[in-house]
Scaffold this motif. Structure first.
Motif, PDB file in Angstrom:
ATOM      1  N   ASP A 174       0.828  -1.213   0.000  1.00  0.00           N
ATOM      2  CA  ASP A 174       0.000   0.000   0.000  1.00  0.00           C
ATOM      3  C   ASP A 174       0.856   1.254   0.000  1.00  0.00           C
ATOM      4  N   HIS A 175       1.864   1.256   0.887  1.00  0.00           N
ATOM      5  CA  HIS A 175       2.731   2.432   0.990  1.00  0.00           C
ATOM      6  C   HIS A 175       3.569   2.619  -0.267  1.00  0.00           C
ATOM      7  N   SER A 177       2.915   1.685  -3.276  1.00  0.00           N
ATOM      8  CA  SER A 177       2.067   2.124  -4.389  1.00  0.00           C
ATOM      9  C   SER A 177       1.878   3.641  -4.347  1.00  0.00           C
ATOM     10  N   PHE A 178       1.609   4.160  -3.142  1.00  0.00           N
ATOM     11  CA  PHE A 178       1.453   5.611  -2.971  1.00  0.00           C
ATOM     12  C   PHE A 178       2.760   6.341  -3.299  1.00  0.00           C
ATOM     13  N   ILE A 179       3.868   5.824  -2.775  1.00  0.00           N
ATOM     14  CA  ILE A 179       5.183   6.470  -2.981  1.00  0.00           C
ATOM     15  C   ILE A 179       5.554   6.473  -4.458  1.00  0.00           C
ATOM     16  N   LYS A 180       5.337   5.344  -5.147  1.00  0.00           N
ATOM     17  CA  LYS A 180       5.691   5.245  -6.564  1.00  0.00           C
ATOM     18  C   LYS A 180       4.866   6.218  -7.408  1.00  0.00           C
ATOM     19  N   THR A 181       3.589   6.365  -7.056  1.00  0.00           N
ATOM     20  CA  THR A 181       2.739   7.310  -7.790  1.00  0.00           C
ATOM     21  C   THR A 181       3.261   8.735  -7.654  1.00  0.00           C
ATOM     22  N   GLN A 182       3.611   9.109  -6.418  1.00  0.00           N
ATOM     23  CA  GLN A 182       4.155  10.446  -6.183  1.00  0.00           C
ATOM     24  C   GLN A 182       5.484  10.649  -6.909  1.00  0.00           C
ATOM     25  N   ASN A 183       6.314   9.616  -6.887  1.00  0.00           N
ATOM     26  CA  ASN A 183       7.616   9.707  -7.548  1.00  0.00           C
ATOM     27  C   ASN A 183       7.464   9.854  -9.058  1.00  0.00           C
ATOM     28  N   LYS A 184       6.497   9.149  -9.644  1.00  0.00           N
ATOM     29  CA  LYS A 184       6.261   9.256 -11.083  1.00  0.00           C
ATOM     30  C   LYS A 184       5.843  10.669 -11.461  1.00  0.00           C
ATOM     31  N   LEU A 185       5.012  11.287 -10.635  1.00  0.00           N
ATOM     32  CA  LEU A 185       4.581  12.655 -10.912  1.00  0.00           C
ATOM     33  C   LEU A 185       5.761  13.624 -10.902  1.00  0.00           C
ATOM     34  N   ILE A 186       6.640  13.448  -9.912  1.00  0.00           N
ATOM     35  CA  ILE A 186       7.819  14.322  -9.825  1.00  0.00           C
ATOM     36  C   ILE A 186       8.726  14.126 -11.036  1.00  0.00           C
ATOM     37  N   LYS A 187       8.961  12.866 -11.402  1.00  0.00           N
ATOM     38  CA  LYS A 187       9.819  12.581 -12.557  1.00  0.00           C
ATOM     39  C   LYS A 187       9.218  13.139 -13.843  1.00  0.00           C
TER      40      LYS A 187
END
Length: 603
Positions: A174-175, A177-187
């Motif tokens: 769960d965590h 998935s949230f972190i990867k989504t945020q990281n993709k947005l930044i990238k």
């Protein structure tokens, strides 16, 4: 039975959640302090042009723009993410935020926001999702303390709860998935910014007046500046100078040698590059300002010792007078055009400088004035960037106050023996002279190398050590004066001189110079007393013009002027005859001595 994840995975998730879930609240508290909610929309509207430029450059995306200027109602920081808030603080307030990790001793609002920004990007680009226990402890402490300073101690409980938390495998997914989504947005945002910058760079290249080889040299120099900034402490004075250059197009930083004029100018140039996309152009010739001006680019021209180092060079003054109307025209038509120069006090106190300031309507920032001077506390924080705490405690406040070149001494102390460090601050000139005397007695090859550096006016080309008749003549003269039992080879002297790197000298490509002009002043005076006749016969003409004065004049002079005794005046005049034969008239007739009638009669 619950299966816990590995320590390294847990470390990664904790740091990510600290940055993604907790840090935005701390940033928001600071944001609301800097731009109060009651003034937010007024501030946004008054800076609409700057914000549109940030949007064009993709530093603000469309979704963030809609939060700033919603179709209905008004924008509120409650809906801003930390990336947007840091971007606004960086561009709408005087607070300086960097892309690099500040040193641990550098603590301010700007450096704390820089820490959060740095670690946020570091997590976004982490490929494996693991952080070692050693790195985790350092990251956690650095981020947590920054959050507490920004958001207050009330956030400590939440941080400590996350620190003690354990994660099982189901929670991990769960965590992550949230972190990867945020990281993709930044990238994705970073890629959009890079694409925009590449397009802008292509457009600029088509209209760029600066040749590529010169731009490469500028880039190398600026790279060294960025390295300097790793240990640069931002004083209140430096921040005030930055504010001046933001509001005025021509600023001159004045002060004595070793006070940090150049370091401050480098910091300001890099800040404008980072925050406002400025192109940095380091110059040695003021004529190049017009030559390399580009109306389609934000530019800041950096010029050290704009009028010369030891006296006003009339050729520079005449060049500026010729360029006055053109520079005035550029300043009028281009509000982003900037010139930032440095000037020594011995020159800025002259009537010529005052006339120049009026002509160009410059703003002077005197580092010895109450407005811009560093406090004792700030100087000690500068020291902490270079010096161990034990040595700092031995440096009294009176010692700090009594030394203009305190920042320089902090920089150069590092490679000296422990026992000499405190002496360097008590009596810097005496300590340098003792070191040179010791070198003269025990290491003649090193002293030979420094003497050659003086002869060549702090611009010694290494290839001269291999095949140059005039260079060998000067070398032979020094060797004969020292009466050495055996004659070392030039190559051996060069190798000995290179052992003084980071203590006295630095090397750039084929050139050897001292670490700082102040060090050269000290060394030049030392050899001016030691080998005055050889100096007169073999030294660079500019060196003799700027530093020599007859003792028989009995006139005022600065502390680094080399006084020539009466018995060597004839040697001086022979050398002036040689300068006239070479058509180097400026070295004969543009000396400080020419203002004295007694000298003119002798001439």
């Amino acid at each position: 039975m619950t299966t816990l994840i590995t320590m390294e995975e847990s470390n990664y998730i904790k740091i990510a959640l600290l940055l993604l879930r907790i840090s935005p609240r701390a940033v928001r508290i600071q944001f609301d302090y800097e731009i109060h909610p009651d003034c937010l929309n007024e501030t946004l509207n008054s800076n609409i042009c700057k914000l549109k430029d940030l949007k064009i450059k993709r530093h603000i995306n469309q979704e963030q723009w809609n939060l700033l200027f919603p179709r209905t109602g008004e924008g509120s920081s409650k809906h801003f993410d930390s990336t947007l808030m840091i971007c606004l603080i960086r561009n709408l307030t005087p607070i300086q935020i960097s892309d690099i990790l500040p040193i641990s001793t550098n603590i301010s609002v700007g450096t704390d926001l820089s820490r959060i920004k740095f670690y946020r990007n570091k997590i976004a680009h982490s490929e494996d999702g693991f952080i070692s226990s050693i790195d985790f402890q350092y990251y956690w402490n650095d981020i947590k303390m920054a959050l507490l300073r920004l958001g207050g101690v009330s956030m400590e409980t939440e941080c400590d709860t996350l620190y003690a938390k354990e994660f099982d495998i189901s929670q991990r997914e769960d965590h992550l998935s949230f972190i990867k989504t945020q990281n993709k947005l930044i990238k994705l945002e970073e890629e959009l910014v890079k694409v925009t910058e590449r397009v802008e760079m292509l457009e600029l290249k088509l209209n760029d007046p600066i040749p590529k080889n010169l731009k490469d040299l500028f880039a190398k120099e600026i790279k060294l500046w960025k390295k300097e900034m790793m240990t640069f402490y931002i004083t209140t004075g430096a921040t005030k100078v930055l504010k001046k250059i933001e509001n005025d197009s021509f600023v001159v930083i004045t002060g004595n040698s070793g006070m940090g004029k150049s370091a401050i100018s480098h910091y300001i140039a890099l800040t404008l590059e980072m925050n406002n996309g400025y192109q940095i152009i380091p110059l040695t010739d003021v004529c190049d300002i017009v030559k390399y001006y580009n109306a389609s680019q934000n530019q800041i021209f950096i010029i050290d010792d704009i009028f010369g180092r030891y006296s006003v060079e009339k050729s520079i003054l005449h060049s500026l007078e010729r360029l006055n109307s053109k520079i005035r025209s550029i300043r009028t038509e281009n509000s982003t055009f900037r010139i930032l120069a440095t000037c020594r006090l011995l020159i800025s106190n002259t009537p010529i400088f005052k006339k120049f300031s009026q002509m160009f309507q410059t703003v002077e920032c005197n580092l010895l004035s109450k407005e811009f001077e560093a406090t004792v506390a700030e100087k000690k924080k500068i020291a902490a960037c270079y010096i161990d705490q034990k040595t700092i405690t031995r440096i009294s406040d009176d010692m700090v106050r009594g030394i203009d070149m305190f920042p320089l001494l902090c920089v150069i102390h590092r490679n000296r023996k422990q026992k000499t460090k405190i002496l360097l601050f008590k009596n810097p000139y005496d300590e340098f002279e003792k070191e040179l005397d010791e070198m003269y007695d025990n290491n003649k090859s090193c002293i030979l190398g420094l003497a050659l550096l003086v002869i060549h006016n702090n611009n010694l080309q290494k290839d001269l050590f291999y095949d140059n008749i005039q260079f060998r003549e000067a070398f032979d003269a020094i060797v004969n004066y020292f009466n050495l039992p055996s004659r070392p080879t030039l190559q051996y002297v060069l190798s000995c001189l290179q052992t003084l790197k980071e203590i006295y000298i630095s090397e750039k490509a084929n050139t050897i110079t001292t670490l700082h002009d102040k060090i050269f002043d000290i060394i030049a005076l030392y050899f001016g007393k030691k080998i005055p006749k050889i100096i007169l016969q073999h030294a660079n003409g500019n060196f003799i013009r700027d530093r020599i004065q007859f003792a028989s004049l009995n006139k005022e002079h600065d502390e680094f002027t080399i006084l020539i005794p009466p018995e060597l005046e004839c040697v001086y005049f022979v050398r002036m005859g040689m300068e006239i034969e070479r058509k180097s008239f400026v070295n004969v007739f543009n000396t400080q001595q020419m203002k004295h009638e007694f000298f003119k009669k002798k001439l």
